[in-house]
Each structure stands twice: as structure tokens, then as C-alpha cells.
Motif scaffolding. Sequence first.
Motif, PDB file in Angstrom:
ATOM      1  N   SER A   1      51.153  44.516  46.047  1.00 46.24           N
ATOM      2  CA  SER A   1      51.281  43.334  45.201  1.00 46.24           C
ATOM      3  C   SER A   1      51.757  42.162  46.054  1.00 46.24           C
ATOM      4  O   SER A   1      52.616  42.325  46.921  1.00 46.24           O
ATOM      5  N   PHE A   2      51.169  40.993  45.811  1.00 39.77           N
ATOM      6  CA  PHE A   2      51.526  39.781  46.528  1.00 39.77           C
ATOM      7  C   PHE A   2      51.744  38.643  45.536  1.00 39.77           C
ATOM      8  O   PHE A   2      51.075  38.581  44.501  1.00 39.77           O
TER       9      PHE A   2
ATOM     10  N   LYS B   1      49.396  34.126  35.774  1.00 41.51           N
ATOM     11  CA  LYS B   1      48.438  35.211  35.540  1.00 41.51           C
ATOM     12  C   LYS B   1      48.412  36.149  36.738  1.00 41.51           C
ATOM     13  O   LYS B   1      48.726  35.757  37.859  1.00 41.51           O
ATOM     14  N   ASP B   2      48.040  37.387  36.462  1.00 41.02           N
ATOM     15  CA  ASP B   2      47.879  38.387  37.509  1.00 41.02           C
ATOM     16  C   ASP B   2      46.402  38.728  37.653  1.00 41.02           C
ATOM     17  O   ASP B   2      45.659  38.732  36.668  1.00 41.02           O
ATOM     18  N   TYR B   3      46.005  39.026  38.881  1.00 36.60           N
ATOM     19  CA  TYR B   3      44.627  39.395  39.190  1.00 36.60           C
ATOM     20  C   TYR B   3      44.648  40.634  40.072  1.00 36.60           C
ATOM     21  O   TYR B   3      45.582  40.833  40.851  1.00 36.60           O
ATOM     22  N   LYS B   4      43.633  41.437  39.965  1.00 35.30           N
ATOM     23  CA  LYS B   4      43.443  42.544  40.886  1.00 35.30           C
ATOM     24  C   LYS B   4      42.149  42.296  41.636  1.00 35.30           C
ATOM     25  O   LYS B   4      41.111  42.033  41.019  1.00 35.30           O
TER      26      LYS B   4
ATOM     27  N   ALA C   1      32.642  56.680  50.626  1.00 36.80           N
ATOM     28  CA  ALA C   1      32.933  55.410  49.964  1.00 36.80           C
ATOM     29  C   ALA C   1      34.294  55.510  49.292  1.00 36.80           C
ATOM     30  O   ALA C   1      34.700  56.582  48.837  1.00 36.80           O
ATOM     31  N   ASP C   2      34.999  54.373  49.234  1.00 35.70           N
ATOM     32  CA  ASP C   2      36.308  54.345  48.594  1.00 35.70           C
ATOM     33  C   ASP C   2      36.636  52.917  48.199  1.00 35.70           C
ATOM     34  O   ASP C   2      35.957  51.971  48.614  1.00 35.70           O
ATOM     35  N   ASP C   3      37.687  52.772  47.389  1.00 32.45           N
ATOM     36  CA  ASP C   3      38.188  51.483  46.925  1.00 32.45           C
ATOM     37  C   ASP C   3      39.681  51.382  47.207  1.00 32.45           C
ATOM     38  O   ASP C   3      40.393  52.387  47.139  1.00 32.45           O
ATOM     39  N   ARG C   4      40.138  50.162  47.461  1.00 30.98           N
ATOM     40  CA  ARG C   4      41.558  49.834  47.535  1.00 30.98           C
ATOM     41  C   ARG C   4      41.743  48.520  46.788  1.00 30.98           C
ATOM     42  O   ARG C   4      40.875  47.645  46.815  1.00 30.98           O
ATOM     43  N   THR C   5      42.905  48.367  46.146  1.00 33.85           N
ATOM     44  CA  THR C   5      43.147  47.200  45.299  1.00 33.85           C
ATOM     45  C   THR C   5      44.475  46.538  45.631  1.00 33.85           C
ATOM     46  O   THR C   5      45.472  47.220  45.855  1.00 33.85           O
ATOM     47  N   HIS C   6      44.463  45.203  45.651  1.00 40.40           N
ATOM     48  CA  HIS C   6      45.680  44.387  45.738  1.00 40.40           C
ATOM     49  C   HIS C   6      45.878  43.720  44.379  1.00 40.40           C
ATOM     50  O   HIS C   6      44.911  43.275  43.749  1.00 40.40           O
ATOM     51  N   THR C   7      47.125  43.601  43.947  1.00 39.39           N
ATOM     52  CA  THR C   7      47.473  42.793  42.782  1.00 39.39           C
ATOM     53  C   THR C   7      48.010  41.459  43.282  1.00 39.39           C
ATOM     54  O   THR C   7      48.901  41.431  44.128  1.00 39.39           O
ATOM     55  N   LEU C   8      47.432  40.382  42.784  1.00 41.98           N
ATOM     56  CA  LEU C   8      47.900  39.032  43.115  1.00 41.98           C
ATOM     57  C   LEU C   8      48.577  38.439  41.893  1.00 41.98           C
ATOM     58  O   LEU C   8      47.934  38.281  40.840  1.00 41.98           O
ATOM     59  N   LYS C   9      49.851  38.138  42.012  1.00 46.63           N
ATOM     60  CA  LYS C   9      50.611  37.499  40.937  1.00 46.63           C
ATOM     61  C   LYS C   9      50.659  36.011  41.266  1.00 46.63           C
ATOM     62  O   LYS C   9      51.288  35.628  42.258  1.00 46.63           O
TER      63      LYS C   9
END
Length: 93
Positions: free
Chosen positions: A3-4, A66-69, A81-89
Motif C-alpha cells: 500500500s502506498f 479514494k483508494d485504487y488497486k 503467469a501471475d498477478d501482483r497488486t498495489h493499493t494506492l490511497k
Amino acid sequence: MTSFIHDPDADLDYGFDWSPWLADGESLSASSWSVTYGTASEITLHDDTFDDTSTTVWVDGGTRSKDYKITNHITTSAGRADDRTHTLKVRDR
């Protein structure tokens, strides 16, 4: 997931180091980014790049409070194949 805090006036780069996950001799062969939570029209993903082991995308804007992923989907030279996610606040800094 990391999270950032992202200022709504900022244009910053985010990314992943995939090297700990990759097998010996394996490299990234494709990378794409998308907004997977939040309204994509409110935040801009641009200038995404990748090399053998890491990925980067630049993120501009967002709506205050707002928050975004943002999710990075990769494919490797071994066909995995794979996924990684960041949360942006999005907050004023």
C-alpha cells in the motif's frame, strides 16, 4: 499486497521485482497493468515497461480520499503467469 499514499497531483512510478519468484534461467516475457479497484477514468496508468526481472508503471492523478488497486499481470519465458497488486490511497501529502 503493498500500500502506498499517492498524492492526487503526483505522477509517480510503481513496480515489482519478480526475481525472487522466477526460476533459474526464467525471465519476464510480457507485462500489463490495469486498475482493478476504483474508477479507471479517475487515475491514469502510462509508460509501463519491463525487463527480465522487474516491471514499472507510471501513475498520474486519482481522486482525493479514494483508494485504487493497480494490478500487474506477467507472463514468463516458461509460460507461467501471475498477478501482483498495489493499493494506492490517494491523499494530500
